[in-house]
Write an enzyme that holds these catalytic residues in place. Structure first.
Site, PDB file in Angstrom:
ATOM      1  N   ASP A  85       0.519  -1.293  -0.416  1.00  0.00           N
ATOM      2  CA  ASP A  85      -0.022  -0.170   0.371  1.00  0.00           C
ATOM      3  C   ASP A  85       0.976   1.225  -0.329  1.00  0.00           C
ATOM      4  O   ASP A  85       0.660   2.255  -0.079  1.00  0.00           O
ATOM      5  CB  ASP A  85      -0.675   0.524   1.334  1.00  0.00           C
ATOM      6  N   GLY A  86       2.275   0.921   0.625  1.00  0.00           N
ATOM      7  CA  GLY A  86       2.821   2.237   0.538  1.00  0.00           C
ATOM      8  C   GLY A  86       3.438   2.760  -0.850  1.00  0.00           C
ATOM      9  O   GLY A  86       3.035   4.087  -0.932  1.00  0.00           O
ATOM     10  N   ASN A  96      -4.508   8.877   2.235  1.00  0.00           N
ATOM     11  CA  ASN A  96      -4.849   8.244   3.937  1.00  0.00           C
ATOM     12  C   ASN A  96      -5.366   9.076   4.895  1.00  0.00           C
ATOM     13  O   ASN A  96      -6.292   9.113   5.088  1.00  0.00           O
ATOM     14  CB  ASN A  96      -3.751   7.233   4.415  1.00  0.00           C
ATOM     15  N   ASP A  98      -4.132  12.002  22.852  1.00  0.00           N
ATOM     16  CA  ASP A  98      -2.337  12.092  22.332  1.00  0.00           C
ATOM     17  C   ASP A  98      -3.184  12.305  21.008  1.00  0.00           C
ATOM     18  O   ASP A  98      -1.919  12.694  20.216  1.00  0.00           O
ATOM     19  CB  ASP A  98      -2.908  10.534  22.285  1.00  0.00           C
TER      20      ASP A  98
END
Length: 525
Positions: A223-224, A329, A359
């Site tokens: 996917d990268g 994304n 966070d």
């Protein structure tokens, strides 16, 4: 759906298929808007016409809408048992056969009951194309192909050479690759591949602009590689064909074993595509450092992870640097290395919605809903759903749940005035930047001092606006440049296949059936 900006038409890519518009009136009848008021009153007062309208259709619902509603309520695989009565069945028989349902719903009725309706507004007209009818076609034969290979993976060297040889020798294509890929030692030592390697066109990310000369993108990896291909094109993106040669492969539906057949089909056209929406992100940063260094003074170069992005511009007079990116994304704002809670304010169309204390927060596309957002507890959304997801990361609140907002809104994230530390932002896991308060505190101090001297409400309003404009901010909205991802089968089957194969969605051991068919409640009697 129409957005505030329109994408320029692509020279080599087109998506055929009709759009969905408001249902037309029955043939031989004038639309309500074109009739005179006197004629409309006469029709409304006629009892016979009212009874006939009641028998044939519900108020505010045409025959086509009634037929579409019946199709939506029918279960998958269920045969048709009901037919619309009256002229609707005659119209269906005389009209050409078409899809029974759409992935987007029908155009909504704008009349509610006998007297209520939506105020007509020409700018609110929507033309929505059925995603199932999105097919790839070529206005001109493709010539230039960009091949992206996952680096630092020796197992992909042979597939890469095989694909390049096929494209250059058999398909006579111009193949573009990164310079670091072409300079790989394993390719340089292969004398048999030397003739093909000499014909490859190379480029360097951030230095060479290839956005206007690529017709097709082929990704070899996980996917990268698809995310990296998206980052190379900050405007219109060519069609992307991704082969599963990585670890997860949620966005890579093609198998490399049949690459010749699949690539040949894409060159012929008529392939199903999924338009994966992207986020248009604008980051405004203050160039003044905490040390008080003026923007024109020389300073040492920033570290690699905090270096200004290539798609930004600097306004030296205002002391601001603006970064603009297209993200496939998600945009992640987190607390970075600090041990304090992240404290950022979230605005929607200029209005403060909430403050995120935890966070961090994730703003993702439907494509990104199966990535970091899924790990943070968000729902998974099909890529064709027009939406933006907002997901908190470990919020210090039991009631902060992920939300989904319409795709057309603009989100803005700023540091809260009470924040104890800075925040960090990343785009698809890359280009990590630090977001500081900048001149916000100095502007607030100036506003406080001047408010004691000048008590005019107008002056105080201008000072507040000035203080707010100097604050660093991140603005996010839906981009008009999606990523056209080529499907292996179709956009519905590919997505559920990825859910099952990659994420093992709803995998559970099957429940055993009872040997006795009687009710278990009667077993003790």
């Amino acid at each position: 759906m129409e957005y505030s900006e329109s994408a320029p038409s692509s020279e080599r890519l087109a998506v055929p298929g009709g759009g969905m518009t408001q249902p037309s009136t029955t043939s031989g009848q004038l639309p309500e808007s074109s009739r005179s008021p006197k004629h409309q009153n006469h029709l409304a007062k006629s009892p016979g016409r009212r009874r006939k309208a009641t028998r044939t259709q519900r108020p505010g619902c045409s025959h086509e809408q009634l037929h579409g509603e019946i199709e939506r309520r029918r279960l998958p695989g269920q045969r048709e048992h009901l037919e619309p009565s009256g002229s609707a069945s005659d119209t269906a028989e005389s009209s050409p056969k078409r899809r029974a349902h759409f992935l987007h719903g029908p155009y909504p009725a704008t009349h509610f009951g006998p007297k209520a309706c939506i105020l007509p507004n020409p700018t609110s007209v929507m033309h929505i194309q059925d995603p199932a009818s999105q097919r790839l076609t070529w206005n001109k034969p493709p010539v230039n192909v960009l091949v992206i290979r996952k680096i630092r993976d020796e197992t992909l060297v042979e597939p890469f050479k095989e694909l390049c040889r096929f494209l250059v020798e058999e398909k006579q294509m111009m193949v573009y690759v990164e310079r670091r890929v072409a300079d790989d030692a394993s390719l340089s030592k292969d004398e048999a591949f030397g003739s093909i390697r000499n014909q490859l066109c190379t480029f360097r990310e951030g230095y060479d602009d290839i956005s206007e000369c690529i017709d097709l993108i082929i990704c070899l990896g996980g996917d990268g590689t698809l995310l990296y291909a998206s980052s190379l094109f900050q405007g219109s993106v060519p069609p992307v064909m991704a082969f599963h040669l990585g670890s997860l492969g949620f966005l890579t539906p093609f198998k490399f074993e049949s690459y010749k057949t699949e690539v040949a089909k894409v060159f012929e056209g008529n392939a199903a595509i999924t338009l994966r929406s992207r986020l248009k992100v604008k980051v405004v940063k203050d160039m003044l450092q905490r040390s008080g260094r003026p923007p024109h003074s020389p300073e040492p170069p920033p570290p690699e992870h905090n270096r200004p992005l290539p798609h930004g511009h600097t306004n030296n007079e205002a002391g601001k640097v603006t970064l603009q990116l297209q993200v496939l994304n998600e945009v992640v704002v987190d607390r970075g290395p600090s041990s304090y809670l992240s404290n950022v304010d979230l605005y929607l169309d200029g209005r403060l919605i909430t403050s995120v204390q935890g966070d961090g927060v994730i703003v993702s596309t439907p494509t990104g809903s199966t990535a970091y957002a899924a790990a943070a507890g968000a729902s998974m959304i099909h890529p064709n759903v027009p939406a933006i997801m907002v997901t908190p990361i470990c919020p210090h609140s039991l009631s902060f749940r992920p939300i989904v907002v319409p795709a057309g809104v603009e989100l803005m994230i700023t540091l809260s005035p009470d924040a104890r530390n800075t925040a960090w932002v990343s785009f698809d896991g890359r280009k990590r930047q630090e977001i500081q308060h900048g001149d916000w505190w100095r502007s607030l101090a100036v506003a406080s001092i001047m408010s004691n001297l000048f008590s005019s409400p107008l002056f105080l309003g201008l000072i507040s606006l000035f203080a707010f404009s100097l604050e660093n901010s991140i603005k996010i909205t839906t981009s008009c440049y999606p990523v056209p991802s080529i499907c292996c089968h179709d956009l519905v089957y590919d997505w559920f296949e990825s859910l099952a194969q990659c994420l093992h969605w709803n995998v559970r051991k099957r429940q055993a059936r009872l040997e006795d068919a009687s009710d278990s409640s009667d077993a003790g009697s």
